[in-house]
Scaffold this motif. Structure first.
Motif, PDB file in Angstrom:
ATOM      1  N   ASP A 140      -0.490  -9.507   8.639  1.00  0.00           N
ATOM      2  CA  ASP A 140      -1.155 -10.150   7.496  1.00  0.00           C
ATOM      3  C   ASP A 140      -1.081  -9.233   6.272  1.00  0.00           C
ATOM      4  N   ALA A 141      -1.304  -7.937   6.498  1.00  0.00           N
ATOM      5  CA  ALA A 141      -1.283  -6.978   5.386  1.00  0.00           C
ATOM      6  C   ALA A 141       0.102  -6.966   4.737  1.00  0.00           C
ATOM      7  N   LYS A 142       1.149  -6.996   5.566  1.00  0.00           N
ATOM      8  CA  LYS A 142       2.519  -6.977   5.021  1.00  0.00           C
ATOM      9  C   LYS A 142       2.773  -8.225   4.182  1.00  0.00           C
ATOM     10  N   THR A 143       2.289  -9.362   4.676  1.00  0.00           N
ATOM     11  CA  THR A 143       2.481 -10.619   3.927  1.00  0.00           C
ATOM     12  C   THR A 143       1.748 -10.553   2.591  1.00  0.00           C
ATOM     13  N   LEU A 144       0.502 -10.094   2.630  1.00  0.00           N
ATOM     14  CA  LEU A 144      -0.286 -10.030   1.393  1.00  0.00           C
ATOM     15  C   LEU A 144       0.364  -9.084   0.381  1.00  0.00           C
ATOM     16  N   VAL A 145       0.818  -7.919   0.852  1.00  0.00           N
ATOM     17  CA  VAL A 145       1.450  -6.956  -0.056  1.00  0.00           C
ATOM     18  C   VAL A 145       2.749  -7.542  -0.621  1.00  0.00           C
ATOM     19  N   ALA A 146       3.539  -8.171   0.235  1.00  0.00           N
ATOM     20  CA  ALA A 146       4.794  -8.773  -0.236  1.00  0.00           C
ATOM     21  C   ALA A 146       4.499  -9.852  -1.287  1.00  0.00           C
ATOM     22  N   ASN A 147       3.344 -10.487  -1.181  1.00  0.00           N
ATOM     23  CA  ASN A 147       2.960 -11.528  -2.150  1.00  0.00           C
ATOM     24  C   ASN A 147       2.242 -10.957  -3.376  1.00  0.00           C
ATOM     25  N   GLY A 148       2.157  -9.624  -3.463  1.00  0.00           N
ATOM     26  CA  GLY A 148       1.620  -8.994  -4.675  1.00  0.00           C
ATOM     27  C   GLY A 148       0.118  -8.841  -4.748  1.00  0.00           C
ATOM     28  N   VAL A 149      -0.571  -8.772  -3.591  1.00  0.00           N
ATOM     29  CA  VAL A 149      -2.036  -8.623  -3.640  1.00  0.00           C
ATOM     30  C   VAL A 149      -2.423  -7.317  -4.351  1.00  0.00           C
ATOM     31  N   ILE A 150      -3.487  -7.376  -5.173  1.00  0.00           N
ATOM     32  CA  ILE A 150      -3.913  -6.191  -5.932  1.00  0.00           C
ATOM     33  C   ILE A 150      -5.073  -5.487  -5.227  1.00  0.00           C
ATOM     34  N   ALA A 151      -5.980  -6.296  -4.667  1.00  0.00           N
ATOM     35  CA  ALA A 151      -7.198  -5.723  -4.089  1.00  0.00           C
ATOM     36  C   ALA A 151      -7.620  -6.489  -2.835  1.00  0.00           C
ATOM     37  N   VAL A 152      -8.168  -5.732  -1.881  1.00  0.00           N
ATOM     38  CA  VAL A 152      -8.743  -6.325  -0.671  1.00  0.00           C
ATOM     39  C   VAL A 152     -10.145  -5.749  -0.534  1.00  0.00           C
ATOM     40  N   ALA A 153     -11.145  -6.625  -0.422  1.00  0.00           N
ATOM     41  CA  ALA A 153     -12.516  -6.138  -0.269  1.00  0.00           C
ATOM     42  C   ALA A 153     -13.140  -6.852   0.930  1.00  0.00           C
ATOM     43  N   LYS A 207     -12.797  -3.176 -12.412  1.00  0.00           N
ATOM     44  CA  LYS A 207     -13.067  -2.706 -13.777  1.00  0.00           C
ATOM     45  C   LYS A 207     -12.721  -1.231 -13.925  1.00  0.00           C
ATOM     46  N   SER A 208     -13.144  -0.456 -12.933  1.00  0.00           N
ATOM     47  CA  SER A 208     -12.916   0.975 -13.077  1.00  0.00           C
ATOM     48  C   SER A 208     -11.428   1.323 -12.905  1.00  0.00           C
ATOM     49  N   ASN A 209     -10.643   0.352 -12.466  1.00  0.00           N
ATOM     50  CA  ASN A 209      -9.187   0.556 -12.408  1.00  0.00           C
ATOM     51  C   ASN A 209      -8.477  -0.225 -13.517  1.00  0.00           C
ATOM     52  N   GLY A 210      -9.263  -0.669 -14.500  1.00  0.00           N
ATOM     53  CA  GLY A 210      -8.679  -1.337 -15.668  1.00  0.00           C
ATOM     54  C   GLY A 210      -8.189  -2.752 -15.423  1.00  0.00           C
ATOM     55  N   ILE A 211      -8.760  -3.415 -14.397  1.00  0.00           N
ATOM     56  CA  ILE A 211      -8.309  -4.781 -14.067  1.00  0.00           C
ATOM     57  C   ILE A 211      -9.472  -5.756 -14.242  1.00  0.00           C
ATOM     58  N   GLU A 212      -9.174  -6.952 -14.725  1.00  0.00           N
ATOM     59  CA  GLU A 212     -10.216  -7.993 -14.903  1.00  0.00           C
ATOM     60  C   GLU A 212     -10.236  -8.927 -13.713  1.00  0.00           C
ATOM     61  N   LEU A 213     -11.418  -9.304 -13.263  1.00  0.00           N
ATOM     62  CA  LEU A 213     -11.515 -10.269 -12.158  1.00  0.00           C
ATOM     63  C   LEU A 213     -11.237 -11.698 -12.659  1.00  0.00           C
ATOM     64  N   ALA A 214     -11.722 -11.988 -13.847  1.00  0.00           N
ATOM     65  CA  ALA A 214     -11.544 -13.342 -14.391  1.00  0.00           C
ATOM     66  C   ALA A 214     -10.060 -13.710 -14.421  1.00  0.00           C
ATOM     67  N   GLY A 215      -9.782 -14.936 -13.991  1.00  0.00           N
ATOM     68  CA  GLY A 215      -8.413 -15.429 -14.023  1.00  0.00           C
ATOM     69  C   GLY A 215      -7.603 -15.107 -12.775  1.00  0.00           C
ATOM     70  N   LYS A 216      -8.178 -14.324 -11.852  1.00  0.00           N
ATOM     71  CA  LYS A 216      -7.430 -13.948 -10.644  1.00  0.00           C
ATOM     72  C   LYS A 216      -7.560 -15.052  -9.567  1.00  0.00           C
ATOM     73  N   THR A 217      -6.547 -15.100  -8.700  1.00  0.00           N
ATOM     74  CA  THR A 217      -6.576 -16.037  -7.576  1.00  0.00           C
ATOM     75  C   THR A 217      -7.034 -15.273  -6.335  1.00  0.00           C
ATOM     76  N   VAL A 218      -7.912 -15.910  -5.555  1.00  0.00           N
ATOM     77  CA  VAL A 218      -8.563 -15.207  -4.450  1.00  0.00           C
ATOM     78  C   VAL A 218      -8.425 -16.001  -3.138  1.00  0.00           C
ATOM     79  N   ALA A 219      -8.152 -15.279  -2.056  1.00  0.00           N
ATOM     80  CA  ALA A 219      -8.198 -15.898  -0.716  1.00  0.00           C
ATOM     81  C   ALA A 219      -9.435 -15.371  -0.001  1.00  0.00           C
ATOM     82  N   VAL A 220     -10.238 -16.279   0.522  1.00  0.00           N
ATOM     83  CA  VAL A 220     -11.416 -15.903   1.313  1.00  0.00           C
ATOM     84  C   VAL A 220     -11.200 -16.417   2.727  1.00  0.00           C
ATOM     85  N   SER A 221     -11.608 -15.633   3.730  1.00  0.00           N
ATOM     86  CA  SER A 221     -11.640 -16.173   5.098  1.00  0.00           C
ATOM     87  C   SER A 221     -13.098 -16.351   5.479  1.00  0.00           C
ATOM     88  N   GLY A 222     -13.338 -17.244   6.441  1.00  0.00           N
ATOM     89  CA  GLY A 222     -14.706 -17.553   6.841  1.00  0.00           C
ATOM     90  C   GLY A 222     -15.243 -18.707   6.012  1.00  0.00           C
TER      91      GLY A 222
END
Ligand code: NDP
Length: 448
Positions: free
Chosen positions: A331-344, A222-237
């Motif tokens: 993994d980071a290179k793959t995620l960035v190449a695939n356009g990841v916006i945020a990692v938490a 939000k504070s970077n002007g991006i909405e979470l709703a509608g985003k696709t997410v990968a979770v591990s674990g």
């Protein structure tokens, strides 16, 4: 050589066989450089960095127990009481075959700053054992937990050191440990958090780390002007943190398409079915193959035979929620190449230093675990408050406090980063904000 580099060299020399601990100290020290340089003379005279990297005390103990065949087994138990400047030691108990003193020290060290960030009065500690709960019967788990607590109970207490869950330690294990503590010490007190609701647990504690991760992520976006709703997410674990991160992400309108365990991972383009995942993991304690077998849209990938993981899937947001160093530079290179916006980070230190730097260099919003997964320990501290006043708060009350805490953590980290000219660097911001409060308390308390 600067004071930071001098102490880092010392830490490396003194703890040469503890790579995870060295990694954690290196990461923290790197981001603290501007603060330390601004106070170098004072901190050096007070040996602040030497003190903060040396646990106040640590225990290593024998944990003998008897398995179902009558065989005596022996594990090693650990408790590291790292820093009590701002409150009683607080941190979970990890039960996993990989546990050793270096891993417990890295977790305890991280815990100091995380606990400080919550703004609640809790110091940093961590414990665990190389015991593997997998495949053990309930009776074997109880035998281990009772033996573990028989020794640990000498060193903990509601006002001294309050352990909690972590990998391998859930409600069942906490229950067995609490029972044994009460029996030996004769005290009914809030000595452990993550307890069952019928004996002093807090509503929303189970959900807290995963939910808190999403509250933090949402605020960061939000504070970077991006909405979470509608985003696709990968979770591990597929454990406690992952399950409730998936649930909250979905409640906030995102679509989570992956999860994993130590043997394999799931890609479910329709979105993970949380009810089914909970049934497989929390009730049956089974493998993810059972999830795939019960759900048509899910594909199961075996890690060992395919050599792949969930980070190969194209997503907007990645939430590593399994274990340390599970997301590396490739993994980071793959995620960035695939356009990841945020990692938490939901797990503790799941991203290697190299991968973290790569994300930051490529404009990816990166939330460090000590800030983004602090919801668990924050709610544990709320459980301690409820125990002390012998009251129970409603789910909504605890959840609302959790949301406020996570939003504040984000803004404190954000502000600290800006103050030292590192806008958007939440790793530095979290370390600085957490560190400043602890150091202030340490200095006020004299040489101890
Ligand atoms: P759980 O034991 O509930 O789940 C851990 C998950 O990670 C499981 O799916 C497990 O798979 C997987 N996993 C564990 N070790 C490995 C490994 N070496 N390689 C691949 N996968 C692995 O633990 P939690 O969810 O409680 O904790 C997850 C992380 O979050 C840890 O880093 C923990 O320290 C951190 N954390 C937890 C908090 C909490 O409140 N629980 C609070 C803050 C941080 P499998 O089932 O096959 O073992």
């Amino acid at each position: 050589m600067s004071y930071v580099d001098e102490v880092l060299e010392l830490v490396k020399k003194k703890n040469a066989s503890e790579p995870e601990f060295i990694q954690a100290v290196t990461e923290v020290f790197e981001s603290l450089k501007p603060v330390i340089e601004a106070n170098e003379e004072k901190y050096k005279r007070e040996a602040i960095l030497e003190r903060i990297t040396e646990p106040e005390r640590q225990f290593k103990f024998r944990v003998p127990w008897v398995d179902d065949k009558g065989q005596v087994r022996v594990n090693t138990g650990y408790r590291v009481q790292f820093n009590s400047a701002i409150g009683p030691f607080k941190g979970g108990i990890r039960l996993h075959p990989s546990v050793n003193i270096g891993i417990i020290k890295f977790l305890g060290f991280e815990q100091i700053f995380k606990n400080s960030l919550t703004s609640l009065p809790i110091g940093g500690g961590k414990g665990g054992s190389d015991f593997d709960p997998k495949g053990k019967s309930d009776r074997e788990i109880m035998a281990f937990c009772q033996s573990f607590m028989t020794e640990l109970c000498k060193y903990i207490g509601a006002d001294t050191d309050v352990p909690a869950g972590d990998i391998g330690t859930g409600a069942r294990e906490i229950g067995f440990m609490f029972g044994q503590y009460k029996r030996i010490r004769g005290l009914y007190e809030g000595v452990l958090t993550g307890k069952g609701l019928s004996y002093g647990g807090s509503l929303a504690r189970t959900e807290a780390t995963g939910y808190g991760l999403l509250y933090f992520t949402n605020e960061m976006l939000k504070s970077n002007g991006i909405e979470l709703a509608g985003k696709t997410v990968a979770v591990s674990g597929a454990g406690n943190v992952a399950i409730y991160a998936i649930q909250k992400a979905q409640q906030l309108g995102a679509k989570v398409v992956t999860c994993s365990d130590s043997t394999g991972w799931i890609y479910d383009p329709e979105g993970i079915d949380v009810a089914l995942l909970r049934e497989v993991k929390e009730v049956k304690r089974a493998r993810l193959t059972e999830y795939a077998a019960a759900r048509k849209s899910a594909q199961y990938h075996d890690k060992a035979s395919e050599g792949t993981n969930q980070w190969t899937i194209k997503v907007d947001i990645a939430l590593p929620c399994a274990t340390q160093n599970e997301l590396n530079i490739d993994d980071a290179k793959t995620l960035v190449a695939n356009g990841v916006i945020a990692v938490a980070e939901g797990a503790n230190m799941p991203t290697t230093i190299e991968a973290t730097k790569y994300f930051q260099a490529n404009g990816v919003l990166f939330a460090p675990g000590k800030a983004s997964n602090a919801g668990g320990v924050a709610t544990s501290a709320l459980e301690m408050s409820q125990n002390s006043e012998r009251l129970s708060w409603s789910f909504e009350e605890v959840d609302a406090k959790l949301q406020t805490i996570m939003v504040n953590i984000f803004h404190n980290a954000d502000k600290a980063a800006k103050k030292y000219g590192m806008e958007g660097n939440y790793v530095a911001g979290a370390n600085i904000a957490g560190f400043e409060k602890v150091v202030d308390a340490m200095l006020a308390q004299g040489v101890c």
